[in-house]
Scaffold this motif. Structure first.
Motif, PDB file in Angstrom:
ATOM      1  N   LEU A 157      64.788  20.362 -30.889  1.00 42.64           N
ATOM      2  CA  LEU A 157      64.208  21.018 -30.831  1.00 42.64           C
ATOM      3  C   LEU A 157      62.450  21.171 -31.369  1.00 42.64           C
ATOM      4  O   LEU A 157      61.912  21.774 -30.690  1.00 42.64           O
ATOM      5  CB  LEU A 157      65.384  21.762 -31.793  1.00 42.64           C
ATOM      6  CG  LEU A 157      66.336  21.980 -32.136  1.00 42.64           C
ATOM      7  CD1 LEU A 157      67.434  22.665 -33.663  1.00 42.64           C
ATOM      8  CD2 LEU A 157      67.430  23.294 -31.151  1.00 42.64           C
ATOM      9  N   ASP A 158      62.355  20.355 -31.904  1.00 44.03           N
ATOM     10  CA  ASP A 158      60.813  20.374 -31.900  1.00 44.03           C
ATOM     11  C   ASP A 158      60.383  19.678 -30.306  1.00 44.03           C
ATOM     12  O   ASP A 158      59.191  20.693 -30.399  1.00 44.03           O
ATOM     13  CB  ASP A 158      59.984  19.246 -33.119  1.00 44.03           C
ATOM     14  CG  ASP A 158      61.219  19.639 -34.551  1.00 44.03           C
ATOM     15  OD1 ASP A 158      61.150  20.586 -34.333  1.00 44.03           O
ATOM     16  OD2 ASP A 158      61.425  18.671 -34.800  1.00 44.03           O
ATOM     17  N   PHE A 159      60.833  19.086 -29.957  1.00 46.35           N
ATOM     18  CA  PHE A 159      60.652  18.720 -28.457  1.00 46.35           C
ATOM     19  C   PHE A 159      60.185  19.689 -27.901  1.00 46.35           C
ATOM     20  O   PHE A 159      59.381  20.723 -26.455  1.00 46.35           O
ATOM     21  CB  PHE A 159      61.231  17.832 -27.287  1.00 46.35           C
ATOM     22  CG  PHE A 159      60.721  17.447 -26.221  1.00 46.35           C
ATOM     23  CD1 PHE A 159      59.825  16.261 -26.176  1.00 46.35           C
ATOM     24  CD2 PHE A 159      61.207  17.887 -25.284  1.00 46.35           C
ATOM     25  CE1 PHE A 159      59.486  16.104 -25.111  1.00 46.35           C
ATOM     26  CE2 PHE A 159      60.821  17.792 -23.880  1.00 46.35           C
ATOM     27  CZ  PHE A 159      59.880  17.062 -23.911  1.00 46.35           C
ATOM     28  N   CYS A 160      61.454  20.768 -27.518  1.00 44.17           N
ATOM     29  CA  CYS A 160      61.672  22.059 -26.844  1.00 44.17           C
ATOM     30  C   CYS A 160      60.169  22.774 -27.387  1.00 44.17           C
ATOM     31  O   CYS A 160      59.516  24.203 -26.142  1.00 44.17           O
ATOM     32  CB  CYS A 160      62.962  23.148 -26.854  1.00 44.17           C
ATOM     33  SG  CYS A 160      62.637  24.733 -25.516  1.00 44.17           S
ATOM     34  N   ARG A 161      59.873  23.264 -28.671  1.00 45.71           N
ATOM     35  CA  ARG A 161      59.368  23.830 -30.065  1.00 45.71           C
ATOM     36  C   ARG A 161      57.376  23.436 -29.033  1.00 45.71           C
ATOM     37  O   ARG A 161      56.679  24.443 -28.593  1.00 45.71           O
ATOM     38  CB  ARG A 161      59.200  23.924 -30.755  1.00 45.71           C
ATOM     39  CG  ARG A 161      59.801  24.806 -31.200  1.00 45.71           C
ATOM     40  CD  ARG A 161      59.581  24.519 -33.264  1.00 45.71           C
ATOM     41  NE  ARG A 161      60.578  24.669 -33.982  1.00 45.71           N
ATOM     42  CZ  ARG A 161      61.551  24.328 -34.471  1.00 45.71           C
ATOM     43  NH1 ARG A 161      61.596  23.328 -34.720  1.00 45.71           N
ATOM     44  NH2 ARG A 161      62.693  24.596 -34.972  1.00 45.71           N
ATOM     45  N   ASN A 162      57.575  22.398 -28.905  1.00 43.62           N
ATOM     46  CA  ASN A 162      55.796  21.343 -28.168  1.00 43.62           C
ATOM     47  C   ASN A 162      55.809  21.831 -26.595  1.00 43.62           C
ATOM     48  O   ASN A 162      54.834  22.192 -26.584  1.00 43.62           O
ATOM     49  CB  ASN A 162      55.747  20.676 -28.607  1.00 43.62           C
ATOM     50  CG  ASN A 162      55.868  20.180 -29.807  1.00 43.62           C
ATOM     51  OD1 ASN A 162      55.330  20.768 -30.663  1.00 43.62           O
ATOM     52  ND2 ASN A 162      56.085  18.628 -30.599  1.00 43.62           N
ATOM     53  N   VAL A 163      57.321  21.841 -25.919  1.00 46.75           N
ATOM     54  CA  VAL A 163      57.075  22.411 -24.650  1.00 46.75           C
ATOM     55  C   VAL A 163      56.395  23.619 -24.388  1.00 46.75           C
ATOM     56  O   VAL A 163      55.600  23.525 -23.192  1.00 46.75           O
ATOM     57  CB  VAL A 163      58.082  21.973 -23.579  1.00 46.75           C
ATOM     58  CG1 VAL A 163      58.007  22.506 -22.470  1.00 46.75           C
ATOM     59  CG2 VAL A 163      57.975  20.136 -23.492  1.00 46.75           C
ATOM     60  N   ARG A 164      57.178  24.664 -25.052  1.00 43.70           N
ATOM     61  CA  ARG A 164      56.399  25.664 -24.951  1.00 43.70           C
ATOM     62  C   ARG A 164      55.314  26.154 -25.379  1.00 43.70           C
ATOM     63  O   ARG A 164      55.055  26.899 -24.871  1.00 43.70           O
ATOM     64  CB  ARG A 164      57.868  26.506 -25.321  1.00 43.70           C
ATOM     65  CG  ARG A 164      58.971  26.977 -24.995  1.00 43.70           C
ATOM     66  CD  ARG A 164      58.987  27.436 -23.691  1.00 43.70           C
ATOM     67  NE  ARG A 164      60.148  27.634 -22.854  1.00 43.70           N
ATOM     68  CZ  ARG A 164      60.017  26.558 -22.086  1.00 43.70           C
ATOM     69  NH1 ARG A 164      59.103  26.281 -21.764  1.00 43.70           N
ATOM     70  NH2 ARG A 164      61.166  27.170 -21.525  1.00 43.70           N
ATOM     71  N   LYS A 165      54.185  25.462 -25.746  1.00 41.61           N
ATOM     72  CA  LYS A 165      52.957  25.497 -25.740  1.00 41.61           C
ATOM     73  C   LYS A 165      52.465  25.555 -25.397  1.00 41.61           C
ATOM     74  O   LYS A 165      50.821  26.188 -25.002  1.00 41.61           O
ATOM     75  CB  LYS A 165      52.613  24.799 -27.238  1.00 41.61           C
ATOM     76  CG  LYS A 165      53.270  24.670 -28.448  1.00 41.61           C
ATOM     77  CD  LYS A 165      52.834  23.785 -29.882  1.00 41.61           C
ATOM     78  CE  LYS A 165      53.592  23.767 -31.267  1.00 41.61           C
ATOM     79  NZ  LYS A 165      53.047  22.728 -31.961  1.00 41.61           N
ATOM     80  N   THR A 166      52.507  24.366 -24.302  1.00 37.23           N
ATOM     81  CA  THR A 166      51.787  24.631 -22.890  1.00 37.23           C
ATOM     82  C   THR A 166      52.039  24.721 -21.617  1.00 37.23           C
ATOM     83  O   THR A 166      51.680  24.740 -20.588  1.00 37.23           O
ATOM     84  CB  THR A 166      51.233  23.486 -23.120  1.00 37.23           C
ATOM     85  OG1 THR A 166      52.576  22.223 -22.948  1.00 37.23           O
ATOM     86  CG2 THR A 166      50.582  23.047 -23.794  1.00 37.23           C
ATOM     87  N   SER A 167      54.353  25.081 -21.621  1.00 34.73           N
ATOM     88  CA  SER A 167      54.759  25.183 -20.404  1.00 34.73           C
ATOM     89  C   SER A 167      55.349  25.919 -20.315  1.00 34.73           C
ATOM     90  O   SER A 167      56.253  26.321 -21.416  1.00 34.73           O
ATOM     91  CB  SER A 167      54.961  24.018 -19.895  1.00 34.73           C
ATOM     92  OG  SER A 167      56.025  23.725 -18.728  1.00 34.73           O
ATOM     93  N   GLN A 168      56.296  26.940 -18.761  1.00 38.18           N
ATOM     94  CA  GLN A 168      57.180  27.196 -19.040  1.00 38.18           C
ATOM     95  C   GLN A 168      58.566  27.027 -17.662  1.00 38.18           C
ATOM     96  O   GLN A 168      59.001  27.752 -17.885  1.00 38.18           O
ATOM     97  CB  GLN A 168      56.485  29.100 -18.279  1.00 38.18           C
ATOM     98  CG  GLN A 168      55.916  29.486 -19.270  1.00 38.18           C
ATOM     99  CD  GLN A 168      56.474  29.939 -20.972  1.00 38.18           C
ATOM    100  OE1 GLN A 168      57.463  30.485 -20.674  1.00 38.18           O
ATOM    101  NE2 GLN A 168      55.257  29.757 -21.956  1.00 38.18           N
ATOM    102  N   VAL A 169      57.784  25.142 -18.105  1.00 37.54           N
ATOM    103  CA  VAL A 169      59.175  25.164 -16.971  1.00 37.54           C
ATOM    104  C   VAL A 169      60.624  25.168 -18.023  1.00 37.54           C
ATOM    105  O   VAL A 169      60.641  25.857 -18.695  1.00 37.54           O
ATOM    106  CB  VAL A 169      58.911  23.300 -17.722  1.00 37.54           C
ATOM    107  CG1 VAL A 169      59.095  23.027 -18.383  1.00 37.54           C
ATOM    108  CG2 VAL A 169      60.434  22.622 -16.412  1.00 37.54           C
ATOM    109  N   PRO A 170      61.934  25.731 -17.072  1.00 38.09           N
ATOM    110  CA  PRO A 170      62.924  25.737 -17.560  1.00 38.09           C
ATOM    111  C   PRO A 170      64.114  25.016 -18.770  1.00 38.09           C
ATOM    112  O   PRO A 170      63.464  23.804 -18.148  1.00 38.09           O
ATOM    113  CB  PRO A 170      63.467  26.743 -16.813  1.00 38.09           C
ATOM    114  CG  PRO A 170      62.238  27.109 -15.409  1.00 38.09           C
ATOM    115  CD  PRO A 170      61.698  25.839 -15.596  1.00 38.09           C
ATOM    116  N   VAL A 171      63.980  25.224 -19.534  1.00 35.05           N
ATOM    117  CA  VAL A 171      64.648  23.781 -20.530  1.00 35.05           C
ATOM    118  C   VAL A 171      65.895  24.512 -20.058  1.00 35.05           C
ATOM    119  O   VAL A 171      65.910  25.889 -20.880  1.00 35.05           O
ATOM    120  CB  VAL A 171      63.610  23.963 -21.411  1.00 35.05           C
ATOM    121  CG1 VAL A 171      64.486  22.761 -22.123  1.00 35.05           C
ATOM    122  CG2 VAL A 171      62.592  22.969 -20.989  1.00 35.05           C
ATOM    123  N   ILE A 172      66.847  23.423 -20.345  1.00 29.10           N
ATOM    124  CA  ILE A 172      68.638  24.230 -20.918  1.00 29.10           C
ATOM    125  C   ILE A 172      68.448  22.849 -21.790  1.00 29.10           C
ATOM    126  O   ILE A 172      68.784  21.507 -21.095  1.00 29.10           O
ATOM    127  CB  ILE A 172      69.255  23.380 -19.617  1.00 29.10           C
ATOM    128  CG1 ILE A 172      68.840  24.639 -18.113  1.00 29.10           C
ATOM    129  CG2 ILE A 172      71.386  23.911 -19.730  1.00 29.10           C
ATOM    130  CD1 ILE A 172      70.161  24.997 -16.475  1.00 29.10           C
TER     131      ILE A 172
END
Length: 239
Positions: free
Chosen positions: A60-75
């Motif tokens: 969950l924390d990793f996904c939050r960090n990804v969303r700060k810089t990227s819109q790559v789809p995450v499942i």
């Protein structure tokens, strides 16, 4: 398509990789969040499958960090099967949430659906980007209730300030604004925004997306906002 599988279970990761490579995906594996962050930057995957329970942290924390810089789809792939866990995952920015155990065929269908939704946001080469820009220049904009959506540039403004929307949130808002004043059934929205083939994602995904969009549009829960819920039916954009 390049797929990053973030999963510490080597057997499961191998099974996913074998199946998805057979389906035409190029598969990259990471067994830790640290390795995932490195490969996300170096390999530029088109989509990420993310386990939540990793040896060095929480997905969950990793996904939050990804969303700060990227819109790559995450499942998200996880054994956490409570509804609150799914809601939390979607609120963190995941595009879909799949609980273990799952069918590889279902996983493939979810991946295909997410990729269709994100295709409009994929990088283009300079010639394609120039042509896309030219094609969109003359498209109209949608305006209502202080919200301005530029269909030619995929930009949204609320009271003059630009709103950072994901591709899914943009498509959802555009569909509601194009049908301003009309009650759009949940099934209609799911079919248009998520999956035209009829294999809908969970209805809860729509509820979470509406919640996130309302928050970005400064809809006050205590007052009627731009997007209203019609109980038992769907949603309406009132402008």
């Amino acid at each position: 398509m390049r797929l990053l599988v973030v999963e510490d279970d080597a057997g499961l990761a191998t099974g996913i990789g074998f199946y998805m490579e057979r389906e035409g995906y190029e598969v990259i594996h990471a067994g830790t969040l640290r390795d995932a962050a490195k490969k996300l930057e170096e390999e530029c995957p088109d989509v990420v499958l993310l386990d939540l329970n990793l040896p060095d942290g929480d997905g969950l924390d990793f996904c939050r960090n990804v969303r700060k810089t990227s819109q790559v789809p995450v499942i998200m792939l996880t054994a956490r099967d409570m509804e609150t866990d799914e809601v939390q995952g979607l609120l963190c920015g995941a595009d879909d949430y799949l609980t273990k155990p799952f069918s590889l065929a279902v996983l493939k269908a979810r991946l295909d659906t997410v990729m269709r939704r994100s295709r409009a946001g994929n990088c283009m080469d300079p010639e394609e980007e120039a042509q896309e820009t030219a094609d969109r220049e003359n498209q109209p904009e949608l305006v209502g209730g202080g919200i301005r959506l530029l269909t030619g540039k995929m930009k949204v403004y609320c009271d003059g300030k630009e709103v950072d929307c994901s591709v899914t949130e943009y498509r959802l808002l555009q569909y509601l604004m194009e049908n301003c004043g009309q009650v759009m059934l949940k099934e209609q929205i799911l079919a248009h925004v998520w999956d035209n083939s009829g294999s809908f994602v969970d209805e809860n995904t729509l509820q979470v997306a509406i919640r996130r969009l309302r928050r970005k549009l400064n809809d006050d829960g205590a007052q009627p906002g731009h997007i209203r819920t019609v109980r038992g039916m769907g949603y309406i954009f009132t402008g």
